[in-house]
Each structure stands twice: as structure tokens, then as C-alpha cells.
Design a protein around this motif. Structure first.
Motif, PDB file in Angstrom:
ATOM      1  N   LEU A 160      -2.366 -30.047  27.240  1.00 30.96           N
ATOM      2  CA  LEU A 160      -3.814 -29.815  27.286  1.00 30.96           C
ATOM      3  C   LEU A 160      -4.178 -28.501  26.609  1.00 30.96           C
ATOM      4  CD1 LEU A 160      -4.734 -31.020  30.902  1.00 30.96           C
ATOM      5  CD2 LEU A 160      -5.191 -32.171  28.735  1.00 30.96           C
ATOM      6  N   GLY A 161      -3.309 -27.489  26.742  1.00 29.74           N
ATOM      7  CA  GLY A 161      -3.538 -26.212  26.079  1.00 29.74           C
ATOM      8  C   GLY A 161      -3.530 -26.365  24.567  1.00 29.74           C
ATOM      9  N   ALA A 162      -2.576 -27.153  24.063  1.00 23.88           N
ATOM     10  CA  ALA A 162      -2.481 -27.387  22.617  1.00 23.88           C
ATOM     11  C   ALA A 162      -3.688 -28.183  22.115  1.00 23.88           C
ATOM     12  CB  ALA A 162      -1.187 -28.132  22.297  1.00 23.88           C
ATOM     13  N   VAL A 163      -4.098 -29.181  22.891  1.00 25.13           N
ATOM     14  CA  VAL A 163      -5.246 -30.008  22.512  1.00 25.13           C
ATOM     15  C   VAL A 163      -6.523 -29.157  22.455  1.00 25.13           C
ATOM     16  CG1 VAL A 163      -6.770 -31.875  23.277  1.00 25.13           C
ATOM     17  CG2 VAL A 163      -4.292 -32.187  23.327  1.00 25.13           C
ATOM     18  N   SER A 164      -6.678 -28.269  23.428  1.00 23.62           N
ATOM     19  CA  SER A 164      -7.878 -27.431  23.456  1.00 23.62           C
ATOM     20  C   SER A 164      -7.935 -26.492  22.255  1.00 23.62           C
ATOM     21  CB  SER A 164      -7.947 -26.630  24.762  1.00 23.62           C
ATOM     22  OG  SER A 164      -6.871 -25.724  24.873  1.00 23.62           O
ATOM     23  N   TYR A 165      -6.774 -26.013  21.795  1.00 21.97           N
ATOM     24  CA  TYR A 165      -6.740 -25.214  20.574  1.00 21.97           C
ATOM     25  C   TYR A 165      -7.107 -26.071  19.357  1.00 21.97           C
ATOM     26  CZ  TYR A 165      -4.870 -20.577  21.730  1.00 21.97           C
ATOM     27  OH  TYR A 165      -4.732 -19.293  22.167  1.00 21.97           O
ATOM     28  N   GLY A 166      -6.661 -27.323  19.386  1.00 24.56           N
ATOM     29  CA  GLY A 166      -6.874 -28.213  18.243  1.00 24.56           C
ATOM     30  C   GLY A 166      -8.325 -28.552  17.960  1.00 24.56           C
ATOM     31  N   VAL A 167      -9.177 -28.464  18.969  1.00 19.53           N
ATOM     32  CA  VAL A 167     -10.583 -28.838  18.769  1.00 19.53           C
ATOM     33  C   VAL A 167     -11.399 -27.721  18.117  1.00 19.53           C
ATOM     34  CG1 VAL A 167     -10.455 -30.330  20.802  1.00 19.53           C
ATOM     35  CG2 VAL A 167     -11.429 -28.042  21.033  1.00 19.53           C
ATOM     36  N   LEU A 168     -10.853 -26.511  18.065  1.00 19.54           N
ATOM     37  CA  LEU A 168     -11.636 -25.347  17.617  1.00 19.54           C
ATOM     38  C   LEU A 168     -12.127 -25.465  16.178  1.00 19.54           C
ATOM     39  CD1 LEU A 168      -9.568 -22.410  19.184  1.00 19.54           C
ATOM     40  CD2 LEU A 168     -11.676 -23.447  20.041  1.00 19.54           C
ATOM     41  N   SER A 169     -11.280 -25.946  15.281  1.00 21.12           N
ATOM     42  CA  SER A 169     -11.664 -25.996  13.865  1.00 21.12           C
ATOM     43  C   SER A 169     -12.885 -26.884  13.640  1.00 21.12           C
ATOM     44  CB  SER A 169     -10.494 -26.489  13.010  1.00 21.12           C
ATOM     45  OG  SER A 169     -10.044 -27.759  13.446  1.00 21.12           O
ATOM     46  N   ILE A 205      -5.444 -26.534   9.176  1.00 20.84           N
ATOM     47  CA  ILE A 205      -4.502 -26.545  10.302  1.00 20.84           C
ATOM     48  C   ILE A 205      -3.070 -26.739   9.800  1.00 20.84           C
ATOM     49  CG2 ILE A 205      -4.691 -29.030  10.761  1.00 20.84           C
ATOM     50  CD1 ILE A 205      -4.297 -26.192  13.361  1.00 20.84           C
ATOM     51  N   VAL A 206      -2.899 -27.469   8.698  1.00 21.91           N
ATOM     52  CA  VAL A 206      -1.568 -27.630   8.104  1.00 21.91           C
ATOM     53  C   VAL A 206      -1.047 -26.285   7.601  1.00 21.91           C
ATOM     54  CG1 VAL A 206      -0.319 -28.595   6.124  1.00 21.91           C
ATOM     55  CG2 VAL A 206      -1.790 -30.063   7.493  1.00 21.91           C
ATOM     56  N   LEU A 207      -1.914 -25.531   6.934  1.00 26.62           N
ATOM     57  CA  LEU A 207      -1.520 -24.204   6.446  1.00 26.62           C
ATOM     58  C   LEU A 207      -1.243 -23.263   7.614  1.00 26.62           C
ATOM     59  CD1 LEU A 207      -4.060 -23.774   3.509  1.00 26.62           C
ATOM     60  CD2 LEU A 207      -1.608 -24.248   3.342  1.00 26.62           C
ATOM     61  N   MET A 208      -2.039 -23.371   8.650  1.00 24.11           N
ATOM     62  CA  MET A 208      -1.849 -22.541   9.839  1.00 24.11           C
ATOM     63  C   MET A 208      -0.462 -22.772  10.451  1.00 24.11           C
ATOM     64  SD  MET A 208      -3.054 -20.472  12.179  1.00 24.11           S
ATOM     65  CE  MET A 208      -2.990 -20.136  13.936  1.00 24.11           C
ATOM     66  N   PHE A 209       0.010 -24.005  10.386  1.00 31.88           N
ATOM     67  CA  PHE A 209       1.296 -24.338  10.993  1.00 31.88           C
ATOM     68  C   PHE A 209       2.498 -23.865  10.180  1.00 31.88           C
ATOM     69  CE2 PHE A 209      -0.587 -26.418  14.430  1.00 31.88           C
ATOM     70  CZ  PHE A 209       0.405 -26.787  15.331  1.00 31.88           C
ATOM     71  N   LEU A 243       5.740 -29.320  22.452  1.00 33.54           N
ATOM     72  CA  LEU A 243       4.503 -29.871  23.010  1.00 33.54           C
ATOM     73  C   LEU A 243       3.278 -29.200  22.388  1.00 33.54           C
ATOM     74  CD1 LEU A 243       5.596 -29.936  26.763  1.00 33.54           C
ATOM     75  CD2 LEU A 243       5.297 -31.919  25.285  1.00 33.54           C
ATOM     76  N   GLY A 244       3.414 -27.900  22.072  1.00 35.55           N
ATOM     77  CA  GLY A 244       2.306 -27.165  21.475  1.00 35.55           C
ATOM     78  C   GLY A 244       1.922 -27.675  20.102  1.00 35.55           C
ATOM     79  N   ALA A 245       2.830 -28.424  19.470  1.00 36.82           N
ATOM     80  CA  ALA A 245       2.534 -28.979  18.151  1.00 36.82           C
ATOM     81  C   ALA A 245       1.441 -30.038  18.215  1.00 36.82           C
ATOM     82  CB  ALA A 245       3.806 -29.579  17.544  1.00 36.82           C
ATOM     83  N   MET A 246       1.047 -30.454  19.413  1.00 34.42           N
ATOM     84  CA  MET A 246      -0.033 -31.428  19.567  1.00 34.42           C
ATOM     85  C   MET A 246      -1.347 -30.889  18.996  1.00 34.42           C
ATOM     86  SD  MET A 246      -0.871 -34.410  20.442  1.00 34.42           S
ATOM     87  CE  MET A 246       0.690 -34.893  21.204  1.00 34.42           C
ATOM     88  N   GLU A 247      -1.405 -29.567  18.807  1.00 30.91           N
ATOM     89  CA  GLU A 247      -2.596 -28.964  18.202  1.00 30.91           C
ATOM     90  C   GLU A 247      -2.858 -29.532  16.809  1.00 30.91           C
ATOM     91  OE1 GLU A 247      -4.015 -24.613  16.475  1.00 30.91           O
ATOM     92  OE2 GLU A 247      -2.271 -24.737  17.789  1.00 30.91           O
ATOM     93  N   LEU A 248      -1.793 -29.808  16.060  1.00 31.23           N
ATOM     94  CA  LEU A 248      -1.923 -30.286  14.683  1.00 31.23           C
ATOM     95  C   LEU A 248      -2.588 -31.664  14.608  1.00 31.23           C
ATOM     96  CD1 LEU A 248      -1.418 -30.109  11.656  1.00 31.23           C
ATOM     97  CD2 LEU A 248       0.967 -30.745  12.067  1.00 31.23           C
ATOM     98  N   PRO A 249      -2.036 -32.707  15.263  1.00 30.96           N
ATOM     99  CA  PRO A 249      -2.715 -34.016  15.193  1.00 30.96           C
ATOM    100  C   PRO A 249      -4.092 -34.013  15.844  1.00 30.96           C
ATOM    101  CG  PRO A 249      -0.885 -34.086  16.755  1.00 30.96           C
ATOM    102  CD  PRO A 249      -0.775 -32.794  16.019  1.00 30.96           C
ATOM    103  N   ALA A 252      -6.320 -31.515  15.780  1.00 29.54           N
ATOM    104  CA  ALA A 252      -7.253 -30.961  14.797  1.00 29.54           C
ATOM    105  C   ALA A 252      -7.571 -31.968  13.703  1.00 29.54           C
ATOM    106  CB  ALA A 252      -6.670 -29.686  14.189  1.00 29.54           C
ATOM    107  N   VAL A 253      -6.549 -32.688  13.266  1.00 30.78           N
ATOM    108  CA  VAL A 253      -6.747 -33.684  12.208  1.00 30.78           C
ATOM    109  C   VAL A 253      -7.610 -34.838  12.719  1.00 30.78           C
ATOM    110  CG1 VAL A 253      -5.585 -35.386  10.741  1.00 30.78           C
ATOM    111  CG2 VAL A 253      -4.608 -33.106  11.016  1.00 30.78           C
TER     112      VAL A 253
END
Length: 301
Positions: A9-18, A102-106, A252-258, A260-261
Motif C-alpha cells: 500500500l505504501g508503494a501504491v500510494s507513492y505511485g499515484v503522485l505523478s 517513473i521508469v527513469l526514476m527507477f 514489494l516497493g517496486a509496485m510503485e512502477l506499475p 504509476a503507469v
């Protein structure tokens, strides 16, 4: 099980920011105010959490380790890197798509491996070195540079995206070594405050001299950016990482990438091609590889 849910959930919440940032730009807000409002409200929420936590602690009479003056200074300095990460990331979103940013960020994953090797003067583990291959191949595929060429990607967006990755890599290396015994909420409050100060010096927000702008920006995007970014993600990671370990947390934190996409496709209507999806899968493999290999080695011992 709770730890895994917290980290996801932490990763997902970061992913929505962009997506929120892109919508704010579309609404006419500038990067100075978007970065500033997130860190400003985020710091207020965190300090509110510190006061609430202190009140609850006093009732249960549990003691927490307080940072000394040196640690407070170091926390604000380290916090400047997380502020710069957000600043560079949001600057890149002015020039390139959210899915590409987000790809560049990773790229922080392999940059972190190189920085760690330089600092420790030691060759990285085999798993970390192997992970660089799918990470780089995945990035080339996701950016589709081999067919469109570099000219198709705005150079400033590309540069700011990589600077965000570099800044985040430095933050990861430093944050785990400063005030490790301090309460996570208090520690993060100092870091976000430091990030706000540094970013305000580089990109001075204009909403402090315009009350109407402050209220409008805060209500439309500020609270959402601050809540999902500095506040909620921090709390979820601080609860989840100790339960699952840093290795599993990084995977698990990599969930931020998909996330955001997916958000960029649904809400921003960005077009994502097959090469982009292939690149994302390869990047996720690269992130997961060191942890999976380490787990396999432990099982064979």
C-alpha cells in the motif's frame, strides 16, 4: 501478512503522485507551488502525527529515543535529498510523460549499486551485478529509444528524471544510517522539513504571498500529494519494512512502477506500447533478482 500489505500500500500510494502532479500542471499550477505545497502540508501532517504520537506515548508511558542536535542537523541534511528527489521528479514531469518519468526514476536501483560499490570500495554481490542487465535493457525498451531515437525524448525531462534517481539513491544510502533509533514519524518529520527548506530556496513557492492560491492549490492537489506522499507512505513503510525485511520490501516497493503507469493510462490517457510493458517487466525482474538469489542461497546452505 500485515507487513506485506503495509509495504504494498505504501508503494501504491507513492505511485499515484505523478498523476496528481500532471493534473496540477494541466490545471495551470507551476512546479514551484506543486513541490512546495506537498512538502509544506506533508511536514504539517507529520508534525501533527508527532504530537499525537507523543500524547499517546505519555498515556502508555513508553519511552522513545530522541535525536540529539547533531542527529537533527543530519536528518535535515538527509531530508534535503528526498526534497530534491521530488523536485527533480516533478520537473521531469513538465517535459515527459508520467509513465516515462517513473521508469527513469527507477534507475535509482542500479545507481545505488554503483554508489555503494564506490563508497565501500568493494565489488557488489553477484545478484546486484546481474540485476543491472535487465534494469538497463528494460529501461531502453520502456523508453523505446532504439526505434524513436533520443530526439523523441525531451533532454531536460530525461536529465531531471535521472537526477531524481541519483538523489533518491543518495537518500536511501544515507537515511538508514542516521538516527536509526529515533521514532520513524519524528525522523521523517525532520527530513521532510529539511526537504521543504532546500526546495523552497531553489524553487520559491508563490502561494505564501497569495492566500487564494494557497487555499485553491491545497484543496485541489496539496492535501492529496502530501497525504499519499510524505505522510501515508512513510507510515506504511515504517510499519511494514521491519516486519518483512529490507529485501522483501525492495521487491514489494517496486509496485510503485506499475501503479504509476496504470494511473497514467487511466487518468492521463497516455499511450503505452508493447515495448514499454516489456521494459517495465524487465525492470521489475531486475529489482527482484538480488532478493530472490539471496533467498535461494540461504535455502541451499
Amino acid at each position: 501478512m500485515k507487513g506485506y500489505i503495509y509495504v504494498l500500500l505504501g508503494a501504491v500510494s507513492y505511485g499515484v503522485l505523478s498523476t496528481f502532479v500532471k493534473l496540477a500542471y494541466k490545471d495551470g499550477f507551476i512546479v514551484n507551488d506543486v513541490v512546495g505545497i506537498q512538502l509544506f502540508i506533508g511536514a504539517l501532517l507529520l508534525w501533527g502525527g508527532v504530537l499525537l504520537n507523543k500524547s499517546m506515548k505519555s498515556k502508555t508511558q513508553k519511552k522513545s529515543v530522541k535525536p540529539n542536535k547533531k542527529e537533527i542537523l543530519l536528518l535535515t541534511v538527509v531530508g534535503s535529498t528526498t526534497g530534491l528527489t521530488g523536485m527533480f521528479y516533478y520537473l521531469s514531469l513538465q517535459y515527459i510523460s508520467a509513465s516515462l518519468a517513473i521508469v527513469l526514476m527507477f534507475q535509482f536501483t542500479w545507481i545505488g549499486v554503483l554508489l555503494e560499490a564506490v563508497i565501500n570500495r568493494k565489488i557488489p554481490e553477484k545478484g546486484k551485478l546481474l540485476s543491472i542487465i535487465p534494469l538497463l535493457v528494460g529501461t531502453i525498451s520502456a523508453t523505446n529509444i532504439y526505434s524513436t531515437g533520443l530526439s523523441a525524448v525531451h533532454w531536460l525531462g530525461f536529465l531531471f528524471g535521472l537526477l531524481a534517481a541519483l538523489s533518491y539513491s543518495i537518500f536511501i544510502l544515507l537515511s538508514g544510517k542516521v538516527a536509526v533509533q529515533t521514532n520513524p514519524i519524528l525522523k521523517t518529520a525532520f527530513m521532510i522539513t529539511g526537504g521543504f527548506i532546500v526546495c523552497s530556496l531553489i524553487l520559491p513557492p508563490t502561494f505564501f504571498t497569495n492566500g487564494k492560491l494557497l487555499i485553491e492549490l491545497a484543496l485541489k492537489f496539496g492535501f492529496a500529494l502530501a497525504f499519499f506522499g510524505p505522510f501515508l507512505s512513510t507510515l506504511l513503510f515504517s510499519k511494514g519494512v521491519p516486519l518483512v525485511g529490507s529485501g522483501a520490501a525492495s521487491i514489494l516497493g517496486a509496485m510503485e512502477l506499475p501503479t504509476a503507469v496504470l494511473m497514467s493510462v487511466i487518468f492521463l490517457k497516455e499511450h503505452i506500447g508493447v515495448s514499454h510493458y516489456v521494459g517495465i517487466i524487465l525492470i521489475l525482474i531486475g529489482i527482484s533478482l538480488p532478493g530472490l538469489l539471496r533467498k535461494k542461497e540461504i535455502q541451499t546452505i
